[in-house]
Design an enzyme around this catalytic site. Structure first.
Site, PDB file in Angstrom:
ATOM      1  N   ASP A  97       0.791  -1.228   0.000  1.00  0.00           N
ATOM      2  CA  ASP A  97       0.000   0.000   0.000  1.00  0.00           C
ATOM      3  C   ASP A  97       0.828   1.286   0.000  1.00  0.00           C
ATOM      4  O   ASP A  97       0.340   2.349   0.372  1.00  0.00           O
ATOM      5  CB  ASP A  97      -0.914   0.020   1.226  1.00  0.00           C
ATOM      6  N   GLU A 119      -0.877  -8.920  -1.577  1.00  0.00           N
ATOM      7  CA  GLU A 119      -1.526  -8.392  -0.381  1.00  0.00           C
ATOM      8  C   GLU A 119      -2.664  -7.433  -0.775  1.00  0.00           C
ATOM      9  O   GLU A 119      -2.845  -6.376  -0.194  1.00  0.00           O
ATOM     10  CB  GLU A 119      -0.516  -7.693   0.533  1.00  0.00           C
ATOM     11  N   GLU A 133      -1.906   5.250   2.933  1.00  0.00           N
ATOM     12  CA  GLU A 133      -1.947   3.865   2.486  1.00  0.00           C
ATOM     13  C   GLU A 133      -3.337   3.412   2.042  1.00  0.00           C
ATOM     14  O   GLU A 133      -3.474   2.684   1.044  1.00  0.00           O
ATOM     15  CB  GLU A 133      -1.425   2.944   3.597  1.00  0.00           C
ATOM     16  N   HIS A 213       5.064   3.984  15.371  1.00  0.00           N
ATOM     17  CA  HIS A 213       5.590   5.035  14.502  1.00  0.00           C
ATOM     18  C   HIS A 213       4.555   5.650  13.568  1.00  0.00           C
ATOM     19  O   HIS A 213       4.881   6.536  12.789  1.00  0.00           O
ATOM     20  CB  HIS A 213       6.711   4.445  13.625  1.00  0.00           C
ATOM     21  N   ARG A 215       1.903   7.809  11.634  1.00  0.00           N
ATOM     22  CA  ARG A 215       1.676   9.247  11.673  1.00  0.00           C
ATOM     23  C   ARG A 215       0.290   9.622  12.172  1.00  0.00           C
ATOM     24  O   ARG A 215       0.104  10.687  12.756  1.00  0.00           O
ATOM     25  CB  ARG A 215       1.924   9.878  10.298  1.00  0.00           C
ATOM     26  N   HIS A 246      11.786   4.569  16.039  1.00  0.00           N
ATOM     27  CA  HIS A 246      11.843   5.121  14.683  1.00  0.00           C
ATOM     28  C   HIS A 246      12.554   6.475  14.700  1.00  0.00           C
ATOM     29  O   HIS A 246      12.501   7.214  15.683  1.00  0.00           O
ATOM     30  CB  HIS A 246      10.417   5.288  14.151  1.00  0.00           C
TER      31      HIS A 246
END
Length: 373
Positions: A97, A119, A133, A213, A215, A246
């Site tokens: 994605d 996927e 994504e 991590h 956003r 990260h």
């Protein structure tokens, strides 16, 4: 013989593409294979490629400091055109994605080349979570000819969106293929690959692996995640919490504020794929907002607490291998305390059947591509 071009750019894509590349290259009478990496990730990407002994034929090297989605997208598209012209593939394979997936599918479409999407069919139902994504998935779907789905739910998602059933192939997830391959490599290597990073850690104690991590959690949600981990460490001094942090400042700042200085919280640099797999196998359970870990950890018998409000991987939640706990401090704390102190609840998650496959996804996809017209 079919000419196949792999296009990917991040570490998770490389992990999930690696066993498929190996499978197709192992069938030279059926496939001519080329690999194009976009460079969307750099150091982390090549760590995986080196581990699995994969050498790209093309590297677009698109990533620049502080580059926006606009810049990444346009750079990949422009860089991909001459690769498509040179290779002239019958099929372009993309995975997951990312922006590389979206642009890889778009570039193939512009050249009227068939697209295979590994996927395929994952959906969160929220266009902005995860961002970008979810949008990438939706757009890539409309350009795809071979939808290789990991689970029945993913296939159902595509059917509900009007995708032709003859184009949908439920094969499982190559992340399991890669995981089994990686574990075999690590067993052959032997030793403790984290001994240099954590020389004083008492490895006889229970270990909780933490990754975070995403956003969409930045801000209050991320602060609450950190606060929960801090409480857990304080209330469970004999449990070790290991957090590969990260490099994003939006992650590092709250982690440093809330979690530094506690003796049983170990903040370390991001781990390469093999060391992360080794640590996951060594852990008692996992606290994460990562997508891939939701699929990998259950294959190792590790319960997963998902620190997100929504997940596109609900199959694990339904199967009982994962639990969606959100980003609320109290909810995370209580769920983790249950796993640490309730053996029956822990065993129920640890022994649930992983819904993401049995390690044969790559072979199934190769068979489909070999016979496709």
């Amino acid at each position: 013989m079919k000419k196949v071009l792999f296009v990917f750019g991040t570490r998770p894509e490389a992990i999930k593409m690696a066993p498929m590349i190996r499978e197709l290259k192992g069938r030279p009478e059926e496939f001519e294979v080329s690999v194009c990496v976009t460079g969307q990730h750099r150091e982390m990407l090549y760590q995986v490629l080196d581990f699995f002994s994969i050498k790209p034929d093309f590297d677009l090297e698109v990533m620049k400091p502080n580059q926006s989605l606009f810049g990444v997208t346009s750079s990949i598209l422009v860089g991909l055109e001459p690769v498509l012209d040179q290779v002239s593939p019958d099929v372009v394979l993309v995975q997951g994605d990312t922006t590389s997936v979206l642009v890889g599918a778009l570039g193939a479409f512009y050249k009227k080349i068939k697209v295979g999407h590994l996927e395929a069919g994952l959906r969160s139902g929220d266009l902005f979570s995860p961002f970008p994504e979810e949008g990438n998935r939706l757009l890539a779907t409309r350009l795809t000819d071979f939808h290789f789905t990991p689970t029945p739910q993913a296939s159902d998602n595509l059917l509900a969106e009007g995708v032709d059933a003859s184009k949908i192939h439920m094969v499982g997830n190559t992340v399991i293929d890669a995981l089994f391959w990686a574990v075999d490599i690590l067993k052959d290597q032997g030793g403790n690959p984290l001994e240099d990073l954590l020389p004083t850690l008492d490895w006889s104690r229970r270990i909780v692996l933490v990754t975070g991590h995403r956003r969409e959690s930045f801000g209050d949600g991320f602060q609450q995640m950190c606060a929960a981990i801090s409480r857990l460490a304080t209330d469970n001094p004999n449990v070790e919490f290991i957090y590969p942090v990260h490099l994003n400042p939006n992650v590092q700042k709250p982690v440093e504020k809330y979690l530094s200085g506690q003796p049983n919280i170990h903040l370390i640099a991001p781990l390469d794929y093999p060391r992360l797999i080794w640590l996951m196998e060594r852990s008692y359970f996992v606290l994460t907002d990562s997508g891939g870990i939701q699929e990998e950890a259950p294959s190792l018998g590790k319960p997963v607490l998902v620190m997100r409000n929504v997940t596109e991987r609900m199959e694990g939640v339904t199967a009982g291998t994962a639990r969606l706990v959100g980003t609320n401090e109290q909810a995370i704390y209580e769920a983790a305390q249950t796993l640490l102190h309730d053996a029956e609840s822990y065993d129920a998650m640890a022994h649930a059947v992983n819904p993401y496959g049995d390690g044969t996804a790559s072979r199934q996809m190769a068979d489909i591509l070999a016979t496709a017209k």
